[in-house]
Structures are given as C-alpha cells and as structure tokens.
Design an enzyme around this catalytic site. Structure first.
Site, PDB file in Angstrom:
ATOM      1  N   SER A 151       0.841  -1.191   0.000  1.00  0.00           N
ATOM      2  CA  SER A 151       0.000   0.000   0.000  1.00  0.00           C
ATOM      3  C   SER A 151       0.883   1.251   0.000  1.00  0.00           C
ATOM      4  CB  SER A 151      -0.936  -0.048   1.202  1.00  0.00           C
ATOM      5  OG  SER A 151      -1.922   0.951   1.133  1.00  0.00           O
ATOM      6  N   ARG A 225     -11.817   7.359   9.476  1.00  0.00           N
ATOM      7  CA  ARG A 225     -11.594   5.917   9.447  1.00  0.00           C
ATOM      8  C   ARG A 225     -12.692   5.209   8.659  1.00  0.00           C
ATOM      9  NH1 ARG A 225      -7.804   2.141   9.135  1.00  0.00           N
ATOM     10  NH2 ARG A 225      -8.346   0.200  10.215  1.00  0.00           N
ATOM     11  N   ASP A 323      -9.655  -3.784  -6.270  1.00  0.00           N
ATOM     12  CA  ASP A 323      -9.076  -2.672  -5.516  1.00  0.00           C
ATOM     13  C   ASP A 323      -9.469  -1.354  -6.187  1.00  0.00           C
ATOM     14  OD1 ASP A 323      -7.517  -0.830  -4.146  1.00  0.00           O
ATOM     15  OD2 ASP A 323      -5.714  -2.079  -4.163  1.00  0.00           O
ATOM     16  N   HIS A 356      -8.777  -3.626  -1.636  1.00  0.00           N
ATOM     17  CA  HIS A 356      -7.431  -3.201  -1.262  1.00  0.00           C
ATOM     18  C   HIS A 356      -6.904  -3.953  -0.045  1.00  0.00           C
ATOM     19  CE1 HIS A 356      -3.928  -0.659  -1.025  1.00  0.00           C
ATOM     20  NE2 HIS A 356      -4.226  -0.328   0.215  1.00  0.00           N
ATOM     21  N   ASP A 357      -7.779  -4.321   0.863  1.00  0.00           N
ATOM     22  CA  ASP A 357      -7.362  -5.024   2.088  1.00  0.00           C
ATOM     23  C   ASP A 357      -7.029  -6.490   1.852  1.00  0.00           C
ATOM     24  OD1 ASP A 357      -7.185  -3.136   4.022  1.00  0.00           O
ATOM     25  OD2 ASP A 357      -9.048  -3.661   5.065  1.00  0.00           O
TER      26      ASP A 357
END
Length: 380
Positions: A151, A225, A323, A356-357
């Site tokens: 990342s 967040r 992503d 993305h995670d």
C-alpha cells in the site's frame, strides 16, 4: 536476532543522523526510527528483507519471543511461512511520521520540549524511504535481498529504490501505486477535512492524552476511518457480507437518522477501535505525503520513465481486480516500467473479493505468490 527489548516489546530504535534533512525543507534533530526484526542475518549479510508498511500499521508485523502478540501480517511471516524467517532476516520499519515508535508530529520537539504537532516539517514518502534506508545500513546491510512494500509502503519502496540504486536485489510490490490518482486523493482529502473540521482538533492542539472526547477529535477521526474502510473493501465484499440486513431493534440508535443497518454498525466498530490508536496529526501528515508522491517527478513528467530509473534484478507486482483505491491498472503500470528498466518481472493479478485489504485478508493467495517468488529468489 531480535536484540534487546522488554517483555512484550520487540521494538528497537535507530537514531537517525542529526540533522535529518527532509525533502520539502526543514529538518529533524534527535529523530529515531522504530523497527522490529525476525530471523538471523547471515555471515554474508545478503539475506536481508525489508518490509515497508501502509499508513497505519506499526513495525510489529509478526509475533516473536520478545512480543508474542500477533502482528498485522502474522499469517505471512515466520518459520515455514511465505516469508520464511529460517531463511530471511526480516526487518519491518515503522514509517517516519507515524506515532508507533518513530519520530512524528506526536513526538517531543527537542527545541521546545512540547509535541511537534503542526511544527513538524512537511513530510514526504521520500523521507520515509531515507529513514528506512539509514536503518537498514545501521544493521550492516549494503544491499537488501528483497524490498517489500505494501500500500503506502509500496510507494515508499519505489522512492527507496529510486534514491538508492542497487539498494535492493529484488522487489515485491503489493497493492500500491506509482502516483496518487484523483479518486485516492479525493478520499484522503475528505478524511483530512473530517479531522480538521472537528472543533476539538483545534489546529492540531488537541490533548494527545485526553481520556474524554471534549479535548480530542474523536468524531473527525471516526469519520476519516469509516471513509477509509469503505475504500479498503470492494462492493462485492460489502454486498456479500451485509446485503441490506438490518440491526435488531434493541441495537438501533434512538436517533431517527442513526444506525439501522449492520454495515453501519460494522463501520462504527472499526472506527471505535481505531480512533484512539492513531494520532490525528500523524494521520494528516502521512495521508498528505501519500498524495504528494509521484514517481513521474523522477522521469521528466512520465511515470514510465521514472520507473525505468529503478535498478533491480527481479520483481513481483501484485494487484487485485477489486481494488478501487490502488486499481489494477496501476500495478500493470509498475510492472511494465520495471520490466522496461531491465528487471525480470512477475505480474500477479488476483481476483480476491476483499479489495485493497486483500493482502491482509487473503493470506492463502498472497502467500502462494510471495512465497513462490522468494523461494525462487533464494534458490538463485
């Protein structure tokens, strides 16, 4: 070779050269970098493997004797795992500017005796790379066997290789980008705005140690967040996990516009766990550094030419089709650039639904790719 450390704290610290000059001007005095290590450095000092992290993780990527708590990449690092610590000497550095042990806006400014806050110099990912490189050199490693960047850490890794040609023999690029694209910039801009618009941010002068929400920007950090978590996963993941399932009546807010769906409760839980575990000013600095990074600066305005200035032997570039933050086409761009620079490149496009995670969640597929690459590298 985990070195000295108290029970349940495997962190070690390297004192950066003083002054440590920053890319965008300004300098740090008495700055240090936190890092952890696993495995043993061999006699030839050629089995070093450095991991550069995303925005929020600490250097605690995996458990160890000194700190048995699971790390953020626990399934990937250790004896017999993809990053096999019986073969590699693994180093994970906490980014300069992060509040997880390295000097950051939350650290004490030796000139004033108070936290830096917004007096911290403007931070670039090149500064993160330079601090990591100095740390690696302090361990007696002139050339890394492999540099892994995940990342934001992948951007820092590109900067590391550009600034120090030959500093790594091989590279694994994980879900990253050679420059921030408008969508990623827009999201991070909103995250920073949410923090700065919280009155309790108070131009960065909030009480770092406040135990209540009256002197700390809890709301701004919570919104930031939540925005991040939304982009870290894919629409496929959200639909599959939550659909339109509603909370039970007793779990709902009394507010008529409060939480009603399970996905809202999930985001709230994530935000609550994060808010007091990452410093808001550090978040602002690292987020902006991510937006600023652009490898085209090193290639006369061309990303492709910038990538061609990197000198490594082999690379693996991994991306995920779902992503939306660092889309697959940016991984292809990195792969083509490194190949044009003369590296032997493996490009891996995964279909993980986690977005993305995925590199934190889909350990099986990432382990297969990363472990296979490192096995081949070790056999050379």
């Amino acid at each position: 070779m985990n070195g000295p450390g108290t029970a349940h704290d495997a962190r070690r610290y390297f004192a950066l050269p003083s002054p440590f000059r920053m890319k965008r001007g300004g300098e740090l005095h008495g700055a240090s970098v936190a890092y952890e290590t696993w495995g043993e450095l061999n006699a030839a000092r050629d089995n070093g493997l450095l991991i550069l992290t995303g925005l929020s993780p600490s250097a605690h990527a995996a458990s160890s004797v000194d700190d048995p708590a699971p790390g953020w990449w626990e399934g990937m690092i250790g004896p017999g795992k993809a990053i096999d610590t019986t073969h590699w000497f693994v180093i994970c550095v906490n980014s300069l500017g992060s509040d997880k042990g390295s000097t950051s806006p939350a650290s004490i400014d030796p000139a004033s005796g108070e936290p830096y806050r917004l007096n911290f110099p403007e931070l670039a990912l090149e500064d993160v790379a330079e601090a990591a490189h100095a740390t690696v050199n302090s361990l007696g490693i002139e050339q890394l066997a492999c540099l892994i960047g995940c990342s934001m850490g992948g951007m820092s890794a590109l900067a590391y290789m550009l600034l120090h040609p030959g500093g790594a023999r091989a590279h694994i690029s994980v879900d990253t980008a050679p420059q921030a694209q408008p969508f990623a910039i827009a999201i991070r801009s909103l995250q920073r705005e949410a923090i700065r618009l919280d009155p309790r941010w108070d131009e960065g002068r909030y009480d770092i140690h406040a135990q209540d929400g009256d002197r700390y920007p809890d709301i701004g950090m919570s919104i930031a967040r939540k925005l991040g978590v939304i982009t870290y996963r894919s629409a496929m993941e959200w639909n599959g996990r939550f659909a339109r399932i509603r909370l039970d009546p007793e779990q709902r807010d009394d507010d008529p516009f409060g939480r009603e769906f399970q996905v809202e409760s999930y985001l709230e839980g994530h935000a609550r766990r994060f808010v007091r575990h990452f410093d808001p000013n550090c978040y602002l600095y690292l987020s902006r550094a991510s937006d600023w990074f652009d490898i085209a600066e090193y290639g006369n305005g061309s990303v492709h030419e910038g990538l061609q200035r990197i000198r490594i032997e082999r690379a693996m570039v991994i991306g995920v089709s779902t992503d939306i933050l660092f889309p697959l086409e940016q991984q292809e761009q990195i792969a083509k650039g490194l190949e044009a620079a003369g590296a032997t490149v493996d490009f891996v496009a995964l279909d993980s639904p986690q977005g993305h995670d995925a590199f934190l969640v889909d350990i099986e597929n990432y382990s297969r790719a990363i472990g296979g690459f490192l096995d081949r590298l070790g056999a050379d």
